[in-house]
Scaffold this motif. Structure first.
Motif, PDB file in Angstrom:
ATOM      1  N   ALA A   1      34.935  46.615  39.936  1.00 13.00           N
ATOM      2  CA  ALA A   1      34.284  45.257  41.376  1.00 13.00           C
ATOM      3  C   ALA A   1      35.401  43.580  41.502  1.00 13.00           C
ATOM      4  CB  ALA A   1      34.472  44.468  39.550  1.00 13.00           C
ATOM      5  N   GLN A   2      35.217  44.552  43.093  1.00 12.26           N
ATOM      6  CA  GLN A   2      36.252  43.840  44.044  1.00 12.26           C
ATOM      7  C   GLN A   2      35.885  42.485  44.347  1.00 12.26           C
ATOM      8  OE1 GLN A   2      36.837  46.785  46.680  1.00 12.26           O
ATOM      9  NE2 GLN A   2      38.243  45.163  48.351  1.00 12.26           N
ATOM     10  N   LEU A   3      37.098  41.543  44.456  1.00 12.18           N
ATOM     11  CA  LEU A   3      36.500  40.158  44.266  1.00 12.18           C
ATOM     12  C   LEU A   3      36.600  40.768  46.504  1.00 12.18           C
ATOM     13  CD1 LEU A   3      36.937  37.284  43.850  1.00 12.18           C
ATOM     14  CD2 LEU A   3      39.233  37.289  43.616  1.00 12.18           C
TER      15      LEU A   3
ATOM     16  N   ASP B   1      32.961  35.908  47.918  1.00  8.36           N
ATOM     17  CA  ASP B   1      32.467  35.880  45.690  1.00  8.36           C
ATOM     18  C   ASP B   1      33.649  34.625  45.955  1.00  8.36           C
ATOM     19  OD1 ASP B   1      31.174  37.771  45.898  1.00  8.36           O
ATOM     20  OD2 ASP B   1      33.210  38.554  45.303  1.00  8.36           O
TER      21      ASP B   1
ATOM     22  N   VAL C   1      31.789  35.632  37.204  1.00 12.93           N
ATOM     23  CA  VAL C   1      32.074  37.369  36.055  1.00 12.93           C
ATOM     24  C   VAL C   1      31.207  38.224  37.137  1.00 12.93           C
ATOM     25  CG1 VAL C   1      31.383  39.215  34.613  1.00 12.93           C
ATOM     26  CG2 VAL C   1      32.199  36.331  34.004  1.00 12.93           C
TER      27      VAL C   1
ATOM     28  N   ASP D   1      30.271  41.706  37.324  1.00 18.87           N
ATOM     29  CA  ASP D   1      30.468  43.346  37.241  1.00 18.87           C
ATOM     30  C   ASP D   1      29.922  44.119  37.239  1.00 18.87           C
ATOM     31  OD1 ASP D   1      30.277  44.309  34.931  1.00 18.87           O
ATOM     32  OD2 ASP D   1      28.503  43.762  33.954  1.00 18.87           O
TER      33      ASP D   1
ATOM     34  N   ASP E   1      33.820  48.764  35.668  1.00 21.64           N
ATOM     35  CA  ASP E   1      34.919  47.042  36.129  1.00 21.64           C
ATOM     36  C   ASP E   1      34.067  45.916  35.860  1.00 21.64           C
ATOM     37  OD1 ASP E   1      37.309  46.170  36.429  1.00 21.64           O
ATOM     38  OD2 ASP E   1      37.279  46.563  38.143  1.00 21.64           O
ATOM     39  N   ARG E   2      35.403  44.611  35.834  1.00 23.57           N
ATOM     40  CA  ARG E   2      34.534  43.669  35.427  1.00 23.57           C
ATOM     41  C   ARG E   2      35.206  42.899  35.863  1.00 23.57           C
ATOM     42  NH1 ARG E   2      31.698  41.340  30.006  1.00 23.57           N
ATOM     43  NH2 ARG E   2      29.973  42.219  31.568  1.00 23.57           N
ATOM     44  N   PHE E   3      35.416  41.474  36.574  1.00 21.54           N
ATOM     45  CA  PHE E   3      36.317  40.826  37.223  1.00 21.54           C
ATOM     46  C   PHE E   3      35.926  39.558  36.813  1.00 21.54           C
ATOM     47  CE2 PHE E   3      38.015  37.511  40.545  1.00 21.54           C
ATOM     48  CZ  PHE E   3      38.966  37.961  40.458  1.00 21.54           C
ATOM     49  N   SER E   4      37.031  38.151  35.923  1.00 23.35           N
ATOM     50  CA  SER E   4      36.913  36.932  35.834  1.00 23.35           C
ATOM     51  C   SER E   4      37.768  36.001  36.615  1.00 23.35           C
ATOM     52  CB  SER E   4      37.204  37.042  34.354  1.00 23.35           C
ATOM     53  OG  SER E   4      36.839  35.735  34.270  1.00 23.35           O
ATOM     54  N   PHE E   5      36.876  34.833  37.427  1.00 24.46           N
ATOM     55  CA  PHE E   5      37.667  34.258  38.056  1.00 24.46           C
ATOM     56  C   PHE E   5      38.259  33.109  36.877  1.00 24.46           C
ATOM     57  CE2 PHE E   5      34.952  35.618  41.508  1.00 24.46           C
ATOM     58  CZ  PHE E   5      35.163  33.843  42.941  1.00 24.46           C
TER      59      PHE E   5
ATOM     60  N   ALA F   1      41.647  35.348  35.637  1.00 29.22           N
ATOM     61  CA  ALA F   1      42.825  35.310  36.442  1.00 29.22           C
ATOM     62  C   ALA F   1      42.384  34.613  36.959  1.00 29.22           C
ATOM     63  CB  ALA F   1      41.854  36.214  38.154  1.00 29.22           C
TER      64      ALA F   1
END
Length: 95
Positions: A51-53, A57, A79, A81, A85-89, A92
């Motif tokens: 989950a690359q920012l 985004d 988020v 997804d 992997d998962r990325f949450s603003f 972060a």
């Protein structure tokens, strides 16, 4: 890539998913229906492992926050997804 808006309750638990629309009337109606002022943006990237920012985004999140502010609606999180992997603003520190 798929994107949904997720209506959240006061404890930020999901209540309802809906597709983003250019016309905010439907979103506002659903928020009123569920008695909420909290939204999360949920992005699925099932073809990617990480989950690359991306700059797009960040731009999307900023734009959405600006549009929601006058309506007294708060973006609780964005988020991303991916498959593995998962990325949450929010996690972060970007919201």
């Amino acid at each position: 890539m798929e994107i949904d808006l997720v209506i959240l309750d006061e404890q930020w638990r999901p209540l309802h998913r809906l597709p983003p629309q250019d016309d905010w009337r439907t979103t506002v109606k659903e928020l009123l229906r569920y008695g909420s002022r909290w939204l999360a943006l949920y992005q699925r990237r099932s073809m990617e492992g990480v989950a690359q920012l991306r700059p797009s985004d960040i731009a999307l999140t900023r734009s959405l926050c600006r549009r929601l502010r006058p309506l007294d609606i708060v973006l609780a999180d964005h988020v991303i997804d991916a498959r593995d992997d998962r990325f949450s603003f929010r996690a972060a520190g970007l919201l």
